[in-house]
Design a protein around this motif. Structure first.
Motif, PDB file in Angstrom:
ATOM      1  N   SER A  23      50.156   8.504  57.286  1.00  0.00           N
ATOM      2  CA  SER A  23      50.308   7.990  55.916  1.00  0.00           C
ATOM      3  C   SER A  23      51.761   8.139  55.456  1.00  0.00           C
ATOM      4  N   PRO A  24      52.221   7.256  54.563  1.00  0.00           N
ATOM      5  CA  PRO A  24      53.597   7.318  54.086  1.00  0.00           C
ATOM      6  C   PRO A  24      53.949   8.625  53.367  1.00  0.00           C
ATOM      7  N   ASP A  25      52.966   9.295  52.757  1.00  0.00           N
ATOM      8  CA  ASP A  25      53.249  10.566  52.082  1.00  0.00           C
ATOM      9  C   ASP A  25      53.190  11.760  53.044  1.00  0.00           C
ATOM     10  N   GLY A  26      52.811  11.515  54.296  1.00  0.00           N
ATOM     11  CA  GLY A  26      52.775  12.566  55.305  1.00  0.00           C
ATOM     12  C   GLY A  26      51.584  13.497  55.225  1.00  0.00           C
ATOM     13  N   ARG A  27      50.646  13.224  54.339  1.00  0.00           N
ATOM     14  CA  ARG A  27      49.525  14.134  54.121  1.00  0.00           C
ATOM     15  C   ARG A  27      48.313  13.876  54.997  1.00  0.00           C
ATOM     16  N   SER A  28      48.201  12.682  55.562  1.00  0.00           N
ATOM     17  CA  SER A  28      47.008  12.376  56.357  1.00  0.00           C
ATOM     18  C   SER A  28      47.318  11.386  57.462  1.00  0.00           C
ATOM     19  N   VAL A  29      46.353  11.268  58.364  1.00  0.00           N
ATOM     20  CA  VAL A  29      46.437  10.327  59.474  1.00  0.00           C
ATOM     21  C   VAL A  29      45.148   9.514  59.487  1.00  0.00           C
ATOM     22  N   ALA A  30      45.296   8.200  59.554  1.00  0.00           N
ATOM     23  CA  ALA A  30      44.139   7.318  59.734  1.00  0.00           C
ATOM     24  C   ALA A  30      44.037   7.003  61.220  1.00  0.00           C
ATOM     25  N   PHE A  31      42.815   6.812  61.701  1.00  0.00           N
ATOM     26  CA  PHE A  31      42.610   6.516  63.118  1.00  0.00           C
ATOM     27  C   PHE A  31      41.264   5.842  63.303  1.00  0.00           C
ATOM     28  N   VAL A  32      41.029   5.348  64.503  1.00  0.00           N
ATOM     29  CA  VAL A  32      39.791   4.655  64.858  1.00  0.00           C
ATOM     30  C   VAL A  32      38.916   5.602  65.668  1.00  0.00           C
ATOM     31  N   ARG A  33      37.620   5.577  65.365  1.00  0.00           N
ATOM     32  CA  ARG A  33      36.615   6.284  66.161  1.00  0.00           C
ATOM     33  C   ARG A  33      35.502   5.307  66.484  1.00  0.00           C
ATOM     34  N   GLY A  34      35.021   5.356  67.714  1.00  0.00           N
ATOM     35  CA  GLY A  34      33.913   4.497  68.100  1.00  0.00           C
ATOM     36  C   GLY A  34      34.158   3.844  69.446  1.00  0.00           C
ATOM     37  N   ASN A  35      33.459   2.731  69.678  1.00  0.00           N
ATOM     38  CA  ASN A  35      33.566   2.029  70.952  1.00  0.00           C
ATOM     39  C   ASN A  35      33.699   0.533  70.718  1.00  0.00           C
ATOM     40  N   SER A  36      33.557  -0.263  71.764  1.00  0.00           N
ATOM     41  CA  SER A  36      33.762  -1.709  71.644  1.00  0.00           C
ATOM     42  C   SER A  36      32.669  -2.412  70.847  1.00  0.00           C
ATOM     43  N   ILE A  92      47.807   9.314  77.478  1.00  0.00           N
ATOM     44  CA  ILE A  92      48.271   9.133  76.100  1.00  0.00           C
ATOM     45  C   ILE A  92      48.038   7.677  75.715  1.00  0.00           C
ATOM     46  N   ASP A  93      47.388   7.476  74.578  1.00  0.00           N
ATOM     47  CA  ASP A  93      46.931   6.149  74.188  1.00  0.00           C
ATOM     48  C   ASP A  93      47.864   5.468  73.195  1.00  0.00           C
ATOM     49  N   ALA A  94      48.194   6.118  72.101  1.00  0.00           N
ATOM     50  CA  ALA A  94      48.963   5.483  71.035  1.00  0.00           C
ATOM     51  C   ALA A  94      49.642   6.560  70.212  1.00  0.00           C
ATOM     52  N   LEU A  95      50.606   6.152  69.382  1.00  0.00           N
ATOM     53  CA  LEU A  95      51.364   7.136  68.620  1.00  0.00           C
ATOM     54  C   LEU A  95      51.824   6.576  67.289  1.00  0.00           C
ATOM     55  N   SER A  96      52.231   7.502  66.396  1.00  0.00           N
ATOM     56  CA  SER A  96      52.767   7.139  65.088  1.00  0.00           C
ATOM     57  C   SER A  96      53.692   8.260  64.619  1.00  0.00           C
ATOM     58  N   TRP A  97      54.870   7.909  64.126  1.00  0.00           N
ATOM     59  CA  TRP A  97      55.838   8.892  63.619  1.00  0.00           C
ATOM     60  C   TRP A  97      55.425   9.421  62.253  1.00  0.00           C
ATOM     61  N   SER A  98      55.754  10.685  61.981  1.00  0.00           N
ATOM     62  CA  SER A  98      55.608  11.225  60.625  1.00  0.00           C
ATOM     63  C   SER A  98      56.689  10.577  59.759  1.00  0.00           C
ATOM     64  N   PRO A  99      56.467  10.493  58.448  1.00  0.00           N
ATOM     65  CA  PRO A  99      57.468   9.863  57.578  1.00  0.00           C
ATOM     66  C   PRO A  99      58.840  10.532  57.640  1.00  0.00           C
TER      67      PRO A  99
END
Length: 158
Positions: free
Chosen positions: A100-113, A49-56
């Protein structure tokens, strides 16, 4: 660690040093008022498990995790039921989710170094949208009103 939106719970990524056969990584939630620590997901379901974020609303947690292959996945876990649901498990890895603060989407990172972008996943339609191009983009975070997304951009060396 990540504090729930109402400040009553703390999500923790715990690593245990157990002999073979035990679950070494767990996502656990600590109820700050009662002191009760409860496992909600672990490496038996999603390794590393890498990282996390709570829903609003504080009922779910989005997390990134890795199976034994190098491709990461984006998952959501319901804190009450402990049900883990994959959101995105195909394609390049996902890291650093931000709900997202409205709970409708999640932003995240894709790619490498050497090259990474910020992506957005609409949770209702499951549509993906690439938001950034041309750098090493990291650590997306939503502005409080949800109308802007901030991130770190590191220019590729070369």
């Amino acid at each position: 660690a990540a504090l729930s939106p109402d400040g009553s719970k703390l999500a923790l990524l715990l690593q245990w040093k157990y002999p073979h056969g035990r679950e070494p990584e767990q996502l656990s939630v600590l109820d700050i008022r009662t002191g009760k620590l409860e496992r909600v997901a672990g490496s038996s379901q999603v390794a590393q498990i890498d990282a996390l974020s709570w829903s609003p609303d504080g009922r779910r947690i989005v997390l990134t995790g890795y199976r034994p292959n190098p491709r990461g996945g984006l998952y959501v876990v319901d804190v009450a039921t402990k049900r883990l649901t994959p959101l995105l498990v195909r394609g390049p890895g996902a890291r650093s989710p931000s709900w997202s603060p409205d709970g409708r989407s999640v932003a995240f990172v894709r790619g490498n170094s050497r090259s990474s972008s910020i992506w957005q996943l609409d949770l209702a339609t499951h549509q993906l949208q690439r938001l950034t191009h041309g750098g090493v983009d990291l650590a997306p975070a939503w502005a409080p009103g949800g109308k802007a997304l901030v991130f770190v951009r590191r220019r590729p060396s070369g």
